[in-house]
Design an enzyme around this catalytic site. Structure first.
Site, mmCIF file in Angstrom:
data_model
loop_
_atom_site.group_PDB
_atom_site.id
_atom_site.type_symbol
_atom_site.label_atom_id
_atom_site.label_comp_id
_atom_site.label_asym_id
_atom_site.label_seq_id
_atom_site.Cartn_x
_atom_site.Cartn_y
_atom_site.Cartn_z
ATOM 1 N N GLU A 81 -5.835 -17.746 13.537
ATOM 2 C CA GLU A 81 -6.622 -16.873 14.009
ATOM 3 C C GLU A 81 -6.296 -16.646 15.438
ATOM 4 O OE1 GLU A 81 -11.490 -16.665 15.027
ATOM 5 O OE2 GLU A 81 -10.637 -18.214 14.152
ATOM 6 N N ASN A 85 -9.762 -11.796 23.960
ATOM 7 C CA ASN A 85 -10.969 -11.519 24.967
ATOM 8 C C ASN A 85 -10.492 -10.331 25.758
ATOM 9 O OD1 ASN A 85 -12.679 -13.807 24.258
ATOM 10 N ND2 ASN A 85 -11.166 -14.882 25.168
ATOM 11 N N ARG A 106 -4.090 -31.021 29.568
ATOM 12 C CA ARG A 106 -3.325 -31.737 28.329
ATOM 13 C C ARG A 106 -4.151 -32.123 27.223
ATOM 14 N NH1 ARG A 106 2.353 -33.488 28.016
ATOM 15 N NH2 ARG A 106 2.391 -32.729 30.198
ATOM 16 N N LYS A 140 16.653 -36.896 20.665
ATOM 17 C CA LYS A 140 17.040 -37.681 19.782
ATOM 18 C C LYS A 140 16.496 -36.839 18.395
ATOM 19 C CE LYS A 140 16.662 -41.619 22.764
ATOM 20 N NZ LYS A 140 15.635 -42.881 22.916
ATOM 21 N N MET A 141 15.695 -36.454 18.308
ATOM 22 C CA MET A 141 15.016 -35.604 17.122
ATOM 23 C C MET A 141 15.928 -34.389 16.608
ATOM 24 S SD MET A 141 11.022 -36.789 17.112
ATOM 25 C CE MET A 141 10.651 -35.532 18.300
ATOM 26 N N GLU A 156 6.178 -25.964 16.389
ATOM 27 C CA GLU A 156 7.418 -27.061 15.857
ATOM 28 C C GLU A 156 7.905 -26.117 14.439
ATOM 29 O OE1 GLU A 156 8.134 -31.554 14.516
ATOM 30 O OE2 GLU A 156 5.989 -30.778 14.670
#
Length: 162
Positions: A81, A85, A106, A140-141, A156
């Site tokens: 969704e 505004n 955060r 690393k990933m 992601e």
């Protein structure tokens, strides 16, 4: 005590909502970059909610009309969704919304989308000029990427399991 019962095994994660600055930028981005389709538009008093999803999630209703898809929206998973505004798109003082990945505020991190071929998807995103937070070859990933949407939210990107 209520005599009603409910079965949590039937519960589904239906949708999440992002606030957006300009639907004329965000909706085409989600449609053209990620392949989602807008199937419902719901204006309120001073805002409009837009509902997008991947067509395959509608099963045998993938080719149904937008009205038919809207009628079964709450029976499926994976809906996005987008809440606009009114006025933010033309307000020179508007600084954007907090993505949840920066201070202050955060908290929220990202949504995730799986793709059939991560390498091909990354190449396609490059060709479309999509901005990356993290490319698969960074860090690393090596099996994930993160891209930004027009409002700075992280998405992601993962390869589907075969």
């Amino acid at each position: 005590m209520s005599s009603s019962t409910t079965n949590t095994a039937t519960y589904k994660f239906n949708h999440t909502m992002f606030r957006i600055k300009d639907p004329k930028v965000s909706i085409p981005w989600y449609e053209n970059v990620l392949g989602m389709q807008k199937f419902k538009e719901s204006p309120g008093g001073d805002f409009t909610n837009y509902f997008l999803a991947f067509p395959g999630g509608f099963g045998d209703k993938a080719n149904a009309s937008d009205d038919e898809k809207a009628a079964i929206q709450l029976n499926r998973e994976g809906v996005l969704e987008l809440c606009h505004n009114w006025g933010t798109e033309s307000d020179p003082e508007f600084k954007g919304y907090a993505s949840g990945n920066d201070e202050p505020g955060r908290g929220f991190g990202h949504i995730a989308v799986t793709v059939d071929n991560l390498e091909a998807a990354v190449k396609r995103f490059d060709e479309l000029g999509v901005k990356f937070k993290k490319r698969p070859e960074d860090g690393k990933m090596r099996h994930i990427a993160f891209i930004y949407d027009p409002d700075g939210y992280w998405i992601e990107i993962l390869a589907q399991q075969k």
